[in-house]
Write a protein that holds these residues in place. Structure first.
Motif, PDB file in Angstrom:
ATOM      1  N   SER A 120       7.261   6.567  18.028  1.00 61.83           N
ATOM      2  CA  SER A 120       6.401   6.110  16.934  1.00 61.83           C
ATOM      3  C   SER A 120       6.038   4.645  17.082  1.00 61.83           C
ATOM      4  O   SER A 120       6.846   3.829  17.556  1.00 61.83           O
ATOM      5  N   ASN A 121       4.803   4.308  16.682  1.00 63.46           N
ATOM      6  CA  ASN A 121       4.342   2.919  16.666  1.00 63.46           C
ATOM      7  C   ASN A 121       4.872   2.260  15.395  1.00 63.46           C
ATOM      8  O   ASN A 121       4.346   2.489  14.304  1.00 63.46           O
TER       9      ASN A 121
ATOM     10  N   GLU B  70       6.668  11.807   6.319  1.00 63.39           N
ATOM     11  CA  GLU B  70       6.129  11.424   7.618  1.00 63.39           C
ATOM     12  C   GLU B  70       7.292  11.419   8.606  1.00 63.39           C
ATOM     13  O   GLU B  70       8.360  10.866   8.308  1.00 63.39           O
TER      14      GLU B  70
ATOM     15  N   GLY C 119       4.821  -0.810  14.376  1.00 66.53           N
ATOM     16  CA  GLY C 119       3.906  -1.742  13.722  1.00 66.53           C
ATOM     17  C   GLY C 119       2.962  -1.053  12.772  1.00 66.53           C
ATOM     18  O   GLY C 119       2.744  -1.507  11.640  1.00 66.53           O
ATOM     19  N   ASN C 120       2.369   0.050  13.200  1.00 65.56           N
ATOM     20  CA  ASN C 120       1.476   0.806  12.323  1.00 65.56           C
ATOM     21  C   ASN C 120       2.232   1.457  11.178  1.00 65.56           C
ATOM     22  O   ASN C 120       1.732   1.556  10.053  1.00 65.56           O
ATOM     23  N   LEU C 121       3.446   1.918  11.459  1.00 66.75           N
ATOM     24  CA  LEU C 121       4.238   2.625  10.451  1.00 66.75           C
ATOM     25  C   LEU C 121       4.579   1.730   9.262  1.00 66.75           C
ATOM     26  O   LEU C 121       4.500   2.153   8.102  1.00 66.75           O
TER      27      LEU C 121
ATOM     28  N   THR D 213      13.840   4.487  16.636  1.00 67.24           N
ATOM     29  CA  THR D 213      12.876   3.840  17.538  1.00 67.24           C
ATOM     30  C   THR D 213      13.524   2.783  18.421  1.00 67.24           C
ATOM     31  O   THR D 213      12.928   2.338  19.396  1.00 67.24           O
TER      32      THR D 213
ATOM     33  N   LYS E 291       3.145  -1.256   8.494  1.00 62.13           N
ATOM     34  CA  LYS E 291       2.092  -2.181   8.086  1.00 62.13           C
ATOM     35  C   LYS E 291       1.835  -2.078   6.589  1.00 62.13           C
ATOM     36  O   LYS E 291       1.548  -1.002   6.055  1.00 62.13           O
ATOM     37  N   ASN E 292       1.924  -3.215   5.898  1.00 61.11           N
ATOM     38  CA  ASN E 292       1.724  -3.324   4.444  1.00 61.11           C
ATOM     39  C   ASN E 292       2.552  -2.291   3.679  1.00 61.11           C
ATOM     40  O   ASN E 292       2.101  -1.713   2.704  1.00 61.11           O
TER      41      ASN E 292
ATOM     42  N   GLU F 110       0.810  -1.203   0.000  1.00 63.18           N
ATOM     43  CA  GLU F 110       0.000   0.000   0.000  1.00 63.18           C
ATOM     44  C   GLU F 110       0.849   1.261   0.000  1.00 63.18           C
ATOM     45  O   GLU F 110       0.411   2.308  -0.485  1.00 63.18           O
TER      46      GLU F 110
END
Length: 411
Positions: A332-333, A326, A335-337, A355, A339-340, A252
């Motif tokens: 920062s998270n 960004e 996993g969300n950063l 991180t 993801k896909n 994505e």
């Protein structure tokens, strides 16, 4: 030839394939004709059209004369072609498109009356102005090809394919587009030189048999016959500079850092690129191979190769420059950063350093160089509290624009 224009109201050609009045009718097959051999005494195994003739004879579309000959070099008439098309249409299975008509020179007692009416109703044949059919007139080769192309509703992507013929300029103006379509569909057979069309010359019985057999092949009703005399041009279509090619990617988003100077990337064409009449030039699913490059404070995809139908060609195209960023901070998270997402090597190293998540550097999401380089890059980012990464959304950011014309060769 008469000055009357033979192609009226957009209808198909008016040709016929039969016999003159009072002659023996070799193409109207009855029980005695079916019993004869499909080998003809004047068509040897080395004759250029032997395969075409034999195949049609085996299908009961043509027959020879009672003396066992085929007379392949004899001319054909429009009535003869009507008789031939009546038999061929059992394979073409073309439905009637219009009602019957009255031709003033084809009385109901004429031997080919029914065949002419059938061919007219199915759209293969029409006549001259004044309801004249001229059944005894011999037909030039170009008219046979126009009849088949128009009758089978073939359309040409371009008339440029006619440049293949060394005598293409002698094709009548009204016949150019249908003959281009017939050429693209591989209906044209030229003996002894595949590039010599001889459009104005009267068609022989062997030539008409070859044309019709190739039409059966085009319609999926016959097997391909190998012949060096089938016109087989390579023609080209130019996709002009400035054309947009939509693309997609398996992720994505893509995250890259300024240090990701050159990252190999393969995109997929997201929709068919077609001509105005729907001919597919670049099919969806084709691959575009290139690089993501850091440039002008952002990133840009630069295409290098187009891979389609098992072949590859050079392509000069690029996306716009993407400058959306960004900020990644210590909190920062991760996993969300990610993801896909696909990560440039430097981007992955930056996320790890800022991180503290060292696993990022060896994820399969990395694109570009290997983990050894990624680990050395981590040292460059250590001690930073944040880093700005370029965020690329492939479905919207990477559509390509051709910088130069792209010439597609088609066989």
């Amino acid at each position: 030839m008469s000055n009357f224009h033979p192609w009226q109201s957009g209808t198909a050609a008016f040709l016929a394939f039969g016999l003159t009045a009072g002659a023996i009718a070799p193409f109207v097959t009855g029980a005695s004709a079916l019993a004869q051999s499909t080998r003809f005494s004047d068509v040897s195994s080395t004759y250029w059209a032997e395969d075409f003739i034999t195949e049609l004879a085996q299908r009961d579309i043509i027959a020879g004369f009672p003396d066992g000959t085929f007379r392949p070099d004899a001319p054909v008439t429009r009535a003869q072609f009507a008789a031939m098309m009546r038999k061929a249409n059992q394979a073409f299975n073309k439905a009637e498109q219009r009602g019957s008509t009255t031709f003033v020179d084809v009385p109901s007692r004429y031997w080919a009356y029914s065949a002419i009416q059938d061919a007219y109703k199915t759209g293969f044949l029409t006549g001259y102005p004044g309801n004249v059919f001229r059944p005894e007139q011999n037909i030039p080769r170009e008219q046979v090809l126009v009849s088949l192309a128009n009758g089978l509703d073939y359309s040409a992507s371009s008339t440029s394919v006619l440049n293949y013929y060394n005598d293409g300029s002698s094709i009548s103006s009204w016949a150019r587009t249908p003959i281009a379509a017939a050429t693209e569909e591989r209906l044209v057979v030229n003996y002894p030189n595949a590039k010599s069309l001889n459009p104005q010359r009267n068609a022989s019985r062997a030539e008409v048999a070859a044309f019709i057999y190739q039409a059966l092949v085009s319609e999926g009703e016959a097997q391909i016959v190998s012949s060096q005399y089938i016109a087989n041009p390579e023609f080209t279509v130019t996709i002009p500079a400035g054309t947009t090619i939509p693309v997609k990617y398996i992720r994505e988003k893509i995250l890259v850092a300024e240090e990701d100077e050159q990252l190999p990337l393969t995109l997929t064409v997201d929709a068919n690129i077609t001509t105005s009449d729907g001919t597919v030039l670049i099919p969806a699913g084709s691959e575009i191979v290139g690089e993501l490059r850091s440039t002008n404070g952002g990133a840009q995809f630069v295409a290098e190769k187009l891979v389609m139908n098992g072949q590859q060609m050079t392509i000069d195209a690029a996306s716009g420059v993407i400058t959306t960023t960004e900020t990644v901070t210590q909190g920062s998270n991760v996993g969300n950063l990610v993801k896909n997402a696909a990560l440039g090597t430097a981007a992955a190293a930056a996320i790890s350093a800022v991180t503290g998540d060292r696993a990022i550097a060896t994820e399969e999401l990395l694109i570009g160089t290997g983990s050894g380089v990624a680990l050395s890059l981590i040292q460059r980012f250590l001690g930073r509290n944040s880093v700005d990464l370029i965020v690329i959304e492939p479905d919207t950011d990477l559509d390509l624009k051709l910088d130069e014309d792209l010439v597609i060769s088609t066989n």
